[in-house]
Design a protein around this motif. Structure first.
Motif, PDB file in Angstrom:
ATOM      1  N   VAL A 176       0.848  -1.204   0.000  1.00 59.87           N
ATOM      2  CA  VAL A 176       0.000   0.000   0.000  1.00 59.87           C
ATOM      3  C   VAL A 176       0.882   1.253   0.000  1.00 59.87           C
ATOM      4  O   VAL A 176       0.606   2.234  -0.705  1.00 59.87           O
ATOM      5  N   LEU A 177       1.972   1.217   0.768  1.00 60.57           N
ATOM      6  CA  LEU A 177       2.888   2.356   0.792  1.00 60.57           C
ATOM      7  C   LEU A 177       3.537   2.578  -0.571  1.00 60.57           C
ATOM      8  O   LEU A 177       3.942   3.705  -0.896  1.00 60.57           O
ATOM      9  N   LEU A 178       3.617   1.524  -1.368  1.00 59.26           N
ATOM     10  CA  LEU A 178       4.194   1.625  -2.709  1.00 59.26           C
ATOM     11  C   LEU A 178       3.149   1.975  -3.764  1.00 59.26           C
ATOM     12  O   LEU A 178       3.448   1.990  -4.957  1.00 59.26           O
ATOM     13  N   GLY A 179       1.919   2.241  -3.313  1.00 61.90           N
ATOM     14  CA  GLY A 179       0.891   2.695  -4.246  1.00 61.90           C
ATOM     15  C   GLY A 179      -0.127   1.655  -4.646  1.00 61.90           C
ATOM     16  O   GLY A 179      -0.957   1.901  -5.526  1.00 61.90           O
ATOM     17  N   TRP A 180      -0.103   0.486  -3.992  1.00 61.03           N
ATOM     18  CA  TRP A 180      -1.042  -0.578  -4.327  1.00 61.03           C
ATOM     19  C   TRP A 180      -2.315  -0.492  -3.497  1.00 61.03           C
ATOM     20  O   TRP A 180      -2.313   0.020  -2.382  1.00 61.03           O
ATOM     21  N   TRP A 198      -3.901  -3.961  -6.973  1.00 57.28           N
ATOM     22  CA  TRP A 198      -3.800  -3.193  -8.219  1.00 57.28           C
ATOM     23  C   TRP A 198      -3.037  -1.916  -7.953  1.00 57.28           C
ATOM     24  O   TRP A 198      -3.200  -1.272  -6.908  1.00 57.28           O
ATOM     25  N   ARG A 199      -2.211  -1.522  -8.932  1.00 60.28           N
ATOM     26  CA  ARG A 199      -1.499  -0.242  -8.847  1.00 60.28           C
ATOM     27  C   ARG A 199      -1.641   0.481 -10.175  1.00 60.28           C
ATOM     28  O   ARG A 199      -1.261  -0.040 -11.223  1.00 60.28           O
ATOM     29  N   ASP A 200      -2.204   1.677 -10.143  1.00 58.61           N
ATOM     30  CA  ASP A 200      -2.360   2.477 -11.363  1.00 58.61           C
ATOM     31  C   ASP A 200      -0.991   2.945 -11.862  1.00 58.61           C
ATOM     32  O   ASP A 200      -0.070   3.185 -11.070  1.00 58.61           O
ATOM     33  N   CYS A 201      -0.879   3.095 -13.163  1.00 55.46           N
ATOM     34  CA  CYS A 201       0.319   3.684 -13.754  1.00 55.46           C
ATOM     35  C   CYS A 201       0.260   5.194 -13.545  1.00 55.46           C
ATOM     36  O   CYS A 201      -0.733   5.833 -13.938  1.00 55.46           O
TER      37      CYS A 201
END
Length: 207
Positions: A176-180, A198-201
């Motif tokens: 989550v800290l990495l954007g997921w 999921w992680r948006d571009c």
């Protein structure tokens, strides 16, 4: 002074030791525990053959495999597919057949069901699927470095990312800290939970 950890595309000559590393990393994994009882050697052989097949499938499907190494010592491996929305090609299952023979019919049936269930949870829009991430048990932090390298590759392709993890709440929080973001949960017969993320571009979000 310890050698610096570096990430690089996995070379062909590293394929066998990468498969062995991943087999060790997942020997006590949640999905294989849900597959049922196997002897230690049976599980080790099955997993080594499985990840050997996975590395070959990744290359032939034009995915990417990243290794994390300190000098000549391989510390971790990430296998990713740049067309993650596509199912495994039919010949991929042929490559996995030797692993299935060693695992036995019960384990294979359960793993196929789990794989099919997780396949149905995958998004259908184009994305990079970070399918397998494993590291040595005595090298904390390698998974974080590998995932960041995988994210950077996905960003360079202009694609969002998708992964599945059964590693527990702490790993989910790191992701989550990495954007997921957590998308869904899948409960195994043992009660362990596999979370899809999921992680948006960033380029797509800001455009």
């Amino acid at each position: 002074m310890p050698t610096r950890l570096e990430t690089r595309d996995l070379a062909w000559r590293d394929t066998w030791r990468a498969a062995r590393l991943l087999a060790d990393a997942y020997a006590d994994g949640a999905i294989w525990a849900a597959a049922g009882r196997m002897t230690r050697w049976q599980r080790q052989v099955s997993l080594t053959l499985l990840y050997l097949a996975e590395l070959l499938i990744c290359r032939w499907e034009k995915g990417f495999a990243i290794g994390a190494a300190r000098g000549d010592r391989l510390e971790g491996v990430l296998i990713s597919y740049t067309a993650g929305e596509r199912p495994t090609p039919w010949w991929g299952w042929v490559l996995r057949a030797p692993a299935c023979l060693f695992a036995g019919p019960v384990a294979v049936a359960r793993c196929v069901r789990i794989s099919g269930d997780l396949e149905r949870l995958k998004p259908r829009e184009p994305h990079v699927w970070h399918a397998v991430l494993g590291r040595r048990g005595d090298t904390p932090g390698v998974g974080y470095v590998l995932l960041r390298a995988g994210q950077a590759r996905a960003d360079s392709l202009g694609l969002p990312g998708y992964l599945e993890t059964s590693a527990g709440d702490e790993q989910v929080e790191i992701n989550v800290l990495l954007g997921w973001s957590v998308v869904d949960e899948y409960v195994l017969r043992t009660g362990k939970v596999v979370r899809t993320m999921w992680r948006d571009c960033p380029a797509l979000v800001t455009s």
